[in-house]
Design an enzyme around this catalytic site. Structure first.
Site, PDB file in Angstrom:
ATOM      1  N   SER A 100      -0.806   4.267   4.582  1.00 46.44           N
ATOM      2  CA  SER A 100      -1.284   2.933   4.971  1.00 46.44           C
ATOM      3  C   SER A 100      -1.531   2.075   3.731  1.00 46.44           C
ATOM      4  O   SER A 100      -0.627   1.936   2.901  1.00 46.44           O
ATOM      5  CB  SER A 100      -2.537   3.103   5.836  1.00 46.44           C
ATOM      6  OG  SER A 100      -2.859   1.913   6.503  1.00 46.44           O
ATOM      7  N   ASP A 222       3.561   1.732  16.245  1.00 47.71           N
ATOM      8  CA  ASP A 222       2.408   1.673  15.345  1.00 47.71           C
ATOM      9  C   ASP A 222       1.905   0.230  15.362  1.00 47.71           C
ATOM     10  O   ASP A 222       2.597  -0.667  14.898  1.00 47.71           O
ATOM     11  CB  ASP A 222       2.872   2.086  13.938  1.00 47.71           C
ATOM     12  CG  ASP A 222       1.769   2.003  12.889  1.00 47.71           C
ATOM     13  OD1 ASP A 222       0.699   1.439  13.175  1.00 47.71           O
ATOM     14  OD2 ASP A 222       1.998   2.512  11.768  1.00 47.71           O
ATOM     15  N   HIS A 250      -0.607   5.156  13.984  1.00 51.61           N
ATOM     16  CA  HIS A 250      -0.618   4.792  12.564  1.00 51.61           C
ATOM     17  C   HIS A 250      -0.951   5.956  11.632  1.00 51.61           C
ATOM     18  O   HIS A 250      -0.985   5.779  10.425  1.00 51.61           O
ATOM     19  CB  HIS A 250      -1.620   3.653  12.358  1.00 51.61           C
ATOM     20  CG  HIS A 250      -1.578   3.047  10.989  1.00 51.61           C
ATOM     21  ND1 HIS A 250      -0.418   2.544  10.427  1.00 51.61           N
ATOM     22  CD2 HIS A 250      -2.550   2.881  10.052  1.00 51.61           C
ATOM     23  CE1 HIS A 250      -0.686   2.086   9.208  1.00 51.61           C
ATOM     24  NE2 HIS A 250      -1.959   2.280   8.952  1.00 51.61           N
TER      25      HIS A 250
END
Lengths: 282, 282
Positions: A100, A222, A250
């Site tokens: 991320s 996602d 995610h």
């Protein structure tokens, strides 16, 4: 302890070094998480690599006294720490794995010091979360502002409401619960600051400065990092490889560790020490 | 106008009747939406069926003065209106298509008056959103409570923050924007009340009373109605058919209308009037 000495950095970022290889893999966690989020993934790499884990300042068991709102007001502050940790771990031929926002932090670090890195693995990366003309980030600015206001007003409420959406995989509620608990363990003021730094960041203009080869692991469905973002990164990053994962949500490092491991192992060249990676293993 | 007269019901629920067939299809929208949400789906059925659209009281162009917090404090209040509308539309051999909470409203209506219905089409249904022992609803009670508190404190903020997660499909931001705008058009006090009625409902104990055959359209990666919920409904509902759609998110009527149409058409017997459904069309 003096800043930039190894013990200082090791304590500031709660650095953990594991594994039997010589080549270094550094794993960096995302917003509201800590190094524990890699626990299903790292066992596969312990025989072939030296595995370095850490907590960003403000997360996990990092030294909270080192939190500096100015330094950590941009992702460059976090990238500086990543470079400290990479130097601590040998400073060459490093495979950096970032989830991320840490995927972008890794990109910034590798632009700053490309000589330290051999490859970047970018898990659910996004250089900009906000739609802008033809660019699809997934959110209108108003959506992001409301999410940040909600978080400002009620951090624990935000954590409880948003974790299920971020994790996806509603069939396995324990995954969202783990993410929520991880959010809730984080100091709310630091988390709010990190969220703002993360979700308002726009590093699209930096992407063409990256020379280190990268693997983009793009999840399906996602809501934080849409497929269009993975495709955009693939177009913008020289020497990048795009893999569309079956994993949804995610956090494939938690929800689909086997596919995550396979995708990373397939991309890496055979390791020179230990049993090597998955593809070499019988 | 007197209650329960056709003009009263037609105005209360803003009933629209379209199409050229004799068999009736009634389409019921979900939370925060209105009949407009079926606009991509209904054209496929206009030649074979009489298509009835309406707005739940409190939604779209319904008569807001008829909103009664006691009546609409349970889904039975909404089911009563559906029965009024079905009677208005002939009251027999009805195919009821309900999205999200309206799938459950349709189940309650068909338990009350099974003689009116030939089939139910349940799009993204859930009889209970909260995990309970072995039952997976997708949310812990605390998640739902925080979502409702967030909504109570800031309805527009909730709409902006949650629409992207509910819609999924972040690659097509206009879908989430449409949902957000639809949420925002709804009277906030009525929306909060409907949300509470919806998300705290638990109709698991009613399911074995349904005798009307049903089609469960289960989306992939739907954070509101997980696959485990569709499978649970399929086990509990006699004469049910479960179809796992490729469509992701919670609103396939908007995000994947073609697959929605095909899934419905494949389930229905050939219509007796007009060109019939898709499978008959050349």
């Amino acid at each position: 302890m003096e800043e930039n000495t190894a013990p200082f950095i090791a304590q500031r970022n709660n650095v953990t070094i594991l594994g039997q290889g010589s080549q270094v893999m550094v794993f960096a966690h995302g917003f509201g998480c800590d190094q524990n989020m890699w626990r299903y993934v790292i066992p596969a790499f312990l025989e072939g690599y030296k595995v370095v884990l850490f907590d960003h300042v403000g997360a996990g068991h990092s030294d909270l006294s080192q939190f500096d709102p100015v330094k950590y007001g941009t992702l460059h502050g976090y990238a500086k720490d990543v470079l400290d940790i990479c130097r601590l771990a040998g400073g060459r031929d490093i495979i950096f794995v970032g989830h991320s926002v840490s995927a972008l932090i890794g990109i910034l670090a590798a632009i700053e010091a490309p000589e330290m890195f051999s490859r970047l693995i970018l898990v659910g990366p996004s250089p900009c979360y906000i739609n802008d003309g033809d660019y699809i980030g997934g959110f209108e600015r108003a959506n992001i502002e409301e999410l940040l206001e909600f978080m400002d007003g009620n951090y624990l409420g935000w954590s409880s409401a948003m974790a299920p959406a971020i994790m996806g995989n509603p069939d396995r509620p324990s995954l969202a619960s783990e993410l929520e608990n991880s959010f809730c363990r984080t100091d709310p003021e630091i988390a709010k600051h990190f969220a703002r730094t993360t979700f308002l960041s726009d590093h699209r203009a930096d992407l063409d400065k990256l020379t280190v080869p990268s693997l983009i692991l793009q999840c399906s469905a996602d809501v934080i990092a849409p497929q269009a973002v993975g495709e955009y990164l693939h177009r913008q990053l020289a020497n990048s490889t795009l893999v569309l994962m079956k994993a949804t949500g995610h956090c494939p490092n938690l929800s689909a560790p086997d596919e995550t491991i396979e995708s990373i192992a397939r991309y890496l060249p055979p390791s020179t020490t230990g049993r090597g990676h998955h593809q070499q293993a019988a």
